[in-house]
Design a protein around this motif. Sequence first.
Motif, mmCIF file in Angstrom:
data_model
loop_
_atom_site.group_PDB
_atom_site.id
_atom_site.type_symbol
_atom_site.label_atom_id
_atom_site.label_comp_id
_atom_site.label_asym_id
_atom_site.label_seq_id
_atom_site.Cartn_x
_atom_site.Cartn_y
_atom_site.Cartn_z
ATOM 1 N N GLY A 612 -3.748 -11.627 -22.280
ATOM 2 C CA GLY A 612 -3.753 -10.164 -22.341
ATOM 3 C C GLY A 612 -5.107 -9.628 -22.730
ATOM 4 O O GLY A 612 -5.208 -8.577 -23.352
ATOM 5 N N MET A 613 -6.183 -10.372 -22.380
ATOM 6 C CA MET A 613 -7.513 -9.943 -22.814
ATOM 7 C C MET A 613 -7.997 -8.759 -21.992
ATOM 8 O O MET A 613 -8.482 -7.798 -22.496
ATOM 9 C CB MET A 613 -8.477 -11.100 -22.734
ATOM 10 N N HIS A 614 -7.835 -8.868 -20.727
ATOM 11 C CA HIS A 614 -8.179 -7.712 -19.893
ATOM 12 C C HIS A 614 -7.501 -7.847 -18.538
ATOM 13 O O HIS A 614 -7.190 -8.936 -18.094
ATOM 14 C CB HIS A 614 -9.695 -7.596 -19.699
ATOM 15 N N ALA A 615 -7.333 -6.716 -17.947
ATOM 16 C CA ALA A 615 -6.831 -6.733 -16.582
ATOM 17 C C ALA A 615 -8.057 -6.864 -15.678
ATOM 18 O O ALA A 615 -9.144 -6.441 -16.073
ATOM 19 C CB ALA A 615 -6.095 -5.441 -16.300
ATOM 20 N N PRO A 616 -7.920 -7.435 -14.513
ATOM 21 C CA PRO A 616 -9.087 -7.561 -13.651
ATOM 22 C C PRO A 616 -9.650 -6.176 -13.341
ATOM 23 O O PRO A 616 -8.905 -5.248 -13.044
ATOM 24 C CB PRO A 616 -8.538 -8.232 -12.393
ATOM 25 N N LYS A 617 -10.985 -6.060 -13.499
ATOM 26 C CA LYS A 617 -11.585 -4.736 -13.334
ATOM 27 C C LYS A 617 -11.888 -4.420 -11.878
ATOM 28 O O LYS A 617 -11.790 -3.298 -11.447
ATOM 29 C CB LYS A 617 -12.860 -4.653 -14.182
ATOM 30 N N ILE A 618 -12.332 -5.444 -11.154
ATOM 31 C CA ILE A 618 -12.646 -5.224 -9.746
ATOM 32 C C ILE A 618 -11.512 -5.820 -8.914
ATOM 33 O O ILE A 618 -11.177 -6.988 -9.077
ATOM 34 C CB ILE A 618 -13.945 -5.968 -9.370
ATOM 35 N N VAL A 619 -10.925 -5.023 -8.108
ATOM 36 C CA VAL A 619 -9.923 -5.589 -7.206
ATOM 37 C C VAL A 619 -10.368 -5.339 -5.776
ATOM 38 O O VAL A 619 -11.128 -4.410 -5.507
ATOM 39 C CB VAL A 619 -8.514 -4.985 -7.409
ATOM 40 N N GLU A 620 -9.928 -6.227 -4.914
ATOM 41 C CA GLU A 620 -10.338 -6.007 -3.532
ATOM 42 C C GLU A 620 -9.173 -5.482 -2.717
ATOM 43 O O GLU A 620 -8.013 -5.786 -3.004
ATOM 44 C CB GLU A 620 -10.902 -7.295 -2.941
ATOM 45 N N GLU A 621 -9.528 -4.707 -1.736
ATOM 46 C CA GLU A 621 -8.492 -4.162 -0.870
ATOM 47 C C GLU A 621 -8.864 -4.489 0.566
ATOM 48 O O GLU A 621 -9.984 -4.205 1.004
ATOM 49 C CB GLU A 621 -8.416 -2.649 -1.063
ATOM 50 N N VAL A 622 -7.955 -5.151 1.247
ATOM 51 C CA VAL A 622 -8.211 -5.473 2.649
ATOM 52 C C VAL A 622 -7.990 -4.198 3.451
ATOM 53 O O VAL A 622 -6.955 -3.554 3.330
ATOM 54 C CB VAL A 622 -7.268 -6.598 3.126
ATOM 55 N N ILE A 623 -9.006 -3.815 4.246
ATOM 56 C CA ILE A 623 -8.859 -2.547 4.988
ATOM 57 C C ILE A 623 -8.604 -2.770 6.478
ATOM 58 O O ILE A 623 -8.232 -1.849 7.194
ATOM 59 C CB ILE A 623 -10.088 -1.626 4.793
ATOM 60 N N GLY A 624 -8.834 -3.986 6.943
ATOM 61 C CA GLY A 624 -8.553 -4.206 8.362
ATOM 62 C C GLY A 624 -8.745 -5.648 8.768
ATOM 63 O O GLY A 624 -9.299 -6.459 8.016
ATOM 64 N N ARG A 625 -8.231 -5.963 9.940
ATOM 65 C CA ARG A 625 -8.374 -7.312 10.476
ATOM 66 C C ARG A 625 -8.733 -7.238 11.948
ATOM 67 O O ARG A 625 -8.265 -6.347 12.662
ATOM 68 C CB ARG A 625 -7.066 -8.091 10.342
ATOM 69 N N ALA A 626 -9.552 -8.194 12.375
ATOM 70 C CA ALA A 626 -9.934 -8.232 13.789
ATOM 71 C C ALA A 626 -10.004 -9.672 14.229
ATOM 72 O O ALA A 626 -10.185 -10.576 13.405
ATOM 73 C CB ALA A 626 -11.291 -7.568 13.971
ATOM 74 N N GLU A 627 -9.820 -9.892 15.527
ATOM 75 C CA GLU A 627 -9.977 -11.271 15.989
ATOM 76 C C GLU A 627 -11.184 -11.361 16.907
ATOM 77 O O GLU A 627 -11.546 -10.401 17.584
ATOM 78 C CB GLU A 627 -8.701 -11.757 16.688
#
Length: 715
Positions: A612-627
Amino acid sequence: MKKIRVYELARELGISSKDLIEKIVSLDITVSNHMSALEDEDARIIKSLLSEEEEGNIVGEKFDDIDENIKDSNKIISKRDVEEDEKIVKEIENRDNTKQRNKKQRNKNKVKNNSMSKENTIISKEGNEVVIEIEDNIIVKDLADKIGVSPSQIISKLIGLGVMVNQNQSIDSDIAIIVAEEFGIELTIKEASKKIQESIEDEFNLDYEDNPEDLKSRAPIVTVMGHVDHGKTSLLDAIKETSVTKSEAGGITQHIGAYAVNINNRKICFLDTPGHEAFTSMRARGAQVTDIAILVVAADDGVMPQTIEAINHAKAAKVPIIVAINKMDKPTANVDRIKQELVENALVPEDWGGDTITVPVSAKNRQGIEELLEMILLVAEIQELKANPNRNAVGTIVEAQLDKGKGPLATVLVQKGTLEVGDMVISGSAFGRVRAMLDDKGKRVKKAGPSTPVVILGLSEVPNAGDLLYEVDDEKTARSLAEKSKEATRAEQMKADQKVSLDDLFERIKLGEIKDLNIIIKADVRGSMEALKQSLEKLDTDEVKTNIIHGGVGGITESDIILASASNAIVVGFNVRPNLNAIEVAKREKVDVRTYRVIYEAIEDIQAAIKGMHAPKIVEEVIGRAEVRATFRLPNGSTIAGIYVLDGKIARNGKIRLLRNDIVIFEGGVSSLKRFKDDAREVLSGYEAGLGLENYNDIKEGDLLEAYVLKEVEK
Ligand SMILES: Nc1nc2c(ncn2[C@@H]2O[C@H](COP(=O)(O)OP(=O)(O)OP(=O)(O)O)[C@@H](O)[C@H]2O)c(=O)[nH]1
């Protein structure tokens, strides 16, 4: 052609079914019991091997003696048998091949056979599984105990499922269900509401122990069980009729799920519910409702799968069994055969030197019914069944329904104390004052003592069959108990729905809701997986234990997520990503999936969540996918990928992860993004574009691109 059953083959071979089963099991062939039908091929192999064993060399001897055999009246061998024998010879020649071919399947089922041979083990037959109730989590050792196999057998199944635990660790109920299924046992999960009810009962000491001197003898409670169509209903009807004329009590028995009969001024209470329920749902907290089980076996049909199931249920509940050999009026009735089959199921009749009472009856002709009832009273006498009639009543709900005019109706089988009109009662979240009581003849009664079934009116709602009913002192207590039960059920259900997540891990550890942090690791290479596994295993604290339940190499797949969901685990990916299916399932199943590119970040993150020291400060968000659909090489040596955006968008200033088989090959920025000849800021789903990666050229057709942004979140 009709398949041969084990007992039929045993007869044919002149050995006991038990011996034959032992032989069959040693041949790695799957059978559950002597009723099991054998595959033709298996039957032939068994026959040939057993004859070989006996005669040394079947090929030589058997055929030399054929003429003799045909003459021998003890061994009537038909032309068909001779042909069969010829086939056997061929079979033996091919035996090794055949054995080899079948070995895989048999090995798969071997454990099943082993478990079968154990005493008191619950034997199952295809489609007729024995149902055992467990709590939501179960220690491997306890599960092994419950289903009658060794812990190592369970562990090896678990390994097959990718779950790594030792025998002292607990597994989730969903996993336990899958494992038990492999042994032919069906597990059901003890409903949360039942558990809560128990804890409330404990807290309020509703079901307290009586002083031995207050106990008075009570009538036995009897359940009738048996295979379909063997005559359970007919027998119960015959008993009802016999007792009605006997006691001249008059009146026709109402169907209320239980009824009492009088025999020579002694009472017997019959539970008129489908046999199994009396042993499963009606087994509130191990307190057994049933005292004696009547096993109905049709004399013209014999021990059948459901008969065996019934035997196992009664044995598991440690309830004495009286066998009613029914349909004795039929010309094909064969008592000795039934007794033989009972012996094969560890019920040795008294007249054969055992301790199982058997009574031949005919429900149709009302024969043997009185003897059966006398035997019930005899067994009951030996059991010395007692209860205290002078205390607050405790009973079990046998049946319950909503009546349009009368409101909730519940059949209660009183087990302790005396229930009276006007008493305040509670069962789960249903409570109320008993407005009226009816007996099994539909007659109004004022009181009902131990072993008496009554229908009660006056509850606030329809209670659950199998739940206990308690008399309490006043309405206030009843109301608060019912409310408590309701609340607890709600809370428990919410908790059950809640999956483990690093986000609130610390809080839930503190609340004692989580004691094990189950983790599934997926990594790009074995070395990283092992390194991560070892580091994460060291994160144990006094409050929480980290269990790596599965570790593997490769992308995160749907089956990883399903396993995580079933075992309430988080998924940690190192240099790998979940595929689209996995993402969808993870969303649906609310599985927390975390992916990392640096091992210590993974460790730090999980450690922080635990402490319980800290919650992750930076989170990533996937915004799209391509092939990547094509690649082009530019004169300057760099590669441009012709991409098609599958969902979301690809942005010029965003970050890109290049995946090949869900393994992260590259992570970095975009060097160029063009629609036709023009630079583009972003390209949306459904469009094509040309894309270059910063300092990376090894792009291949079929690669997947994941565009993401990093977001700062508040602590
Ligand atoms: N000849 C003869 N037939 C009987 C006897 N007892 C029951 N039967 C017949 O066997 C059939 C099945 O009887 P049930 O009493 O319905 O059997 P059950 O075990 O209750 O059947 P399920 O409720 O379907 O499991 C009916 O056709 C009965 O008439 C008997 O003693 N003799």
